[in-house]
Motif scaffolding. Sequence first.
Motif, PDB file in Angstrom:
ATOM      1  N   GLN A 154       0.815  -1.204   0.000  1.00  0.00           N
ATOM      2  CA  GLN A 154       0.000   0.000   0.000  1.00  0.00           C
ATOM      3  C   GLN A 154       0.853   1.261   0.000  1.00  0.00           C
ATOM      4  OE1 GLN A 154      -2.443  -0.601   3.491  1.00  0.00           O
ATOM      5  NE2 GLN A 154      -4.125  -1.358   2.264  1.00  0.00           N
ATOM      6  N   GLN A 155       2.135   1.106   0.278  1.00  0.00           N
ATOM      7  CA  GLN A 155       3.004   2.273   0.289  1.00  0.00           C
ATOM      8  C   GLN A 155       3.145   2.827  -1.120  1.00  0.00           C
ATOM      9  OE1 GLN A 155       7.160   1.491   1.211  1.00  0.00           O
ATOM     10  NE2 GLN A 155       7.414   3.511   2.131  1.00  0.00           N
ATOM     11  N   PRO A 156       2.951   4.142  -1.299  1.00  0.00           N
ATOM     12  CA  PRO A 156       3.149   4.706  -2.639  1.00  0.00           C
ATOM     13  C   PRO A 156       4.621   4.609  -3.033  1.00  0.00           C
ATOM     14  CG  PRO A 156       2.815   6.452  -1.029  1.00  0.00           C
ATOM     15  CD  PRO A 156       2.545   5.162  -0.326  1.00  0.00           C
ATOM     16  N   VAL A 157       4.842   4.587  -4.325  1.00  0.00           N
ATOM     17  CA  VAL A 157       6.197   4.451  -4.852  1.00  0.00           C
ATOM     18  C   VAL A 157       6.650   5.781  -5.437  1.00  0.00           C
ATOM     19  CG1 VAL A 157       7.635   3.275  -6.552  1.00  0.00           C
ATOM     20  CG2 VAL A 157       5.836   2.013  -5.354  1.00  0.00           C
ATOM     21  N   GLN A 158       7.802   6.245  -4.994  1.00  0.00           N
ATOM     22  CA  GLN A 158       8.346   7.506  -5.497  1.00  0.00           C
ATOM     23  C   GLN A 158       9.509   7.229  -6.442  1.00  0.00           C
ATOM     24  OE1 GLN A 158       7.934   9.724  -1.257  1.00  0.00           O
ATOM     25  NE2 GLN A 158       9.060  10.872  -2.815  1.00  0.00           N
ATOM     26  N   SER A 159       9.633   8.103  -7.424  1.00  0.00           N
ATOM     27  CA  SER A 159      10.773   8.032  -8.321  1.00  0.00           C
ATOM     28  C   SER A 159      11.151   9.435  -8.767  1.00  0.00           C
ATOM     29  CB  SER A 159      10.427   7.164  -9.550  1.00  0.00           C
ATOM     30  OG  SER A 159       9.370   7.741 -10.297  1.00  0.00           O
ATOM     31  N   PRO A 160      12.429   9.706  -8.974  1.00  0.00           N
ATOM     32  CA  PRO A 160      13.547   8.810  -8.663  1.00  0.00           C
ATOM     33  C   PRO A 160      13.804   8.755  -7.160  1.00  0.00           C
ATOM     34  CG  PRO A 160      14.355  10.942  -9.353  1.00  0.00           C
ATOM     35  CD  PRO A 160      12.862  11.006  -9.479  1.00  0.00           C
ATOM     36  N   GLN A 161      14.731   7.915  -6.747  1.00  0.00           N
ATOM     37  CA  GLN A 161      15.079   7.829  -5.325  1.00  0.00           C
ATOM     38  C   GLN A 161      15.977   8.974  -4.902  1.00  0.00           C
ATOM     39  OE1 GLN A 161      16.736   3.978  -4.501  1.00  0.00           O
ATOM     40  NE2 GLN A 161      14.734   2.990  -4.477  1.00  0.00           N
ATOM     41  N   ALA A 162      16.759   9.483  -5.852  1.00  0.00           N
ATOM     42  CA  ALA A 162      17.673  10.591  -5.542  1.00  0.00           C
ATOM     43  C   ALA A 162      17.896  11.425  -6.793  1.00  0.00           C
ATOM     44  CB  ALA A 162      19.000  10.061  -5.017  1.00  0.00           C
ATOM     45  N   VAL A 163      18.076  12.720  -6.571  1.00  0.00           N
ATOM     46  CA  VAL A 163      18.339  13.652  -7.666  1.00  0.00           C
ATOM     47  C   VAL A 163      19.425  14.627  -7.215  1.00  0.00           C
ATOM     48  CG1 VAL A 163      17.361  15.370  -9.222  1.00  0.00           C
ATOM     49  CG2 VAL A 163      15.906  13.545  -8.339  1.00  0.00           C
ATOM     50  N   ILE A 164      20.364  14.876  -8.102  1.00  0.00           N
ATOM     51  CA  ILE A 164      21.388  15.887  -7.835  1.00  0.00           C
ATOM     52  C   ILE A 164      21.287  16.944  -8.921  1.00  0.00           C
ATOM     53  CG2 ILE A 164      23.858  16.353  -7.589  1.00  0.00           C
ATOM     54  CD1 ILE A 164      24.213  13.445  -6.702  1.00  0.00           C
ATOM     55  N   LEU A 165      21.135  18.185  -8.506  1.00  0.00           N
ATOM     56  CA  LEU A 165      20.968  19.282  -9.441  1.00  0.00           C
ATOM     57  C   LEU A 165      21.962  20.388  -9.146  1.00  0.00           C
ATOM     58  CD1 LEU A 165      17.088  19.817  -9.320  1.00  0.00           C
ATOM     59  CD2 LEU A 165      18.368  18.531 -11.046  1.00  0.00           C
TER      60      LEU A 165
END
Lengths: 114, 114
Positions: free
Chosen positions: A1-12
């Motif tokens: 039931q946990q929502p899925v996030q993407s991406p896991q990490a971002v570097i800007l």
Amino acid sequence: QQPVQSPQAVILREGEDAVINCSSSKALYSVHWYRQKHGEAPVFLMILLKGGEQKGHEKISASFNEKKQQSSLYLTASQLSYSGTYFCGTPITGIIQGAQKLVFGQGTRLTINP
Amino acid sequence: DAMVIQNPRYQVTQFGKPVTLSCSQTLNHNVMYWYQQKSSQAPKLLFHYYDKDFNNEADTPDNFQSRRPNTSFCFLDIRSPGLGDAAMYLCATSRGVTAQETQYFGPGTRLLVL
């Protein structure tokens, strides 16, 4: 039931744009977005209640596609202060009839470099 | 300013020694939540109170208990802390438990178990 996030990490680099996605396998009635800086509590950014709804907070905005059961967070012209971990939260039915409790995605770590 | 306050901010305890974490709120919200957050993970709901009604998550260990003596205060008791209980403990409040209610988080208590 946990929502899925993407991406896991971002570097800007400062001034660049980013998109963080949150998707669920179940029907969504709302999506809540929070930002958490290291060692601090999550801070509420915005809540989207209706399919197709879009909202903005400073240069951070979000959309909610109810049919696709997903939401996206848009960070435009990112600032150093935007660094942190972003969580989406989606409500699931609690024990009390009609009650909803939030389940958070695993988080997306955003790093903004000068 | 109305807010959610947690004390202490840092707590060190010994393995097996009971510990109590405190949360207070000036928002006059009906609902108070306790979350456990381990490093690089999403906040995990332990239990919540809707007024005086206590709602325990199915996977919350019996080692964790909670008390809410009045609207403003809520306590988290860990009866026999283990090394695996070291985490950030977050208290949050909301007016109600519907899908559109925002949760407001306190600054958290970081628990270290020696």
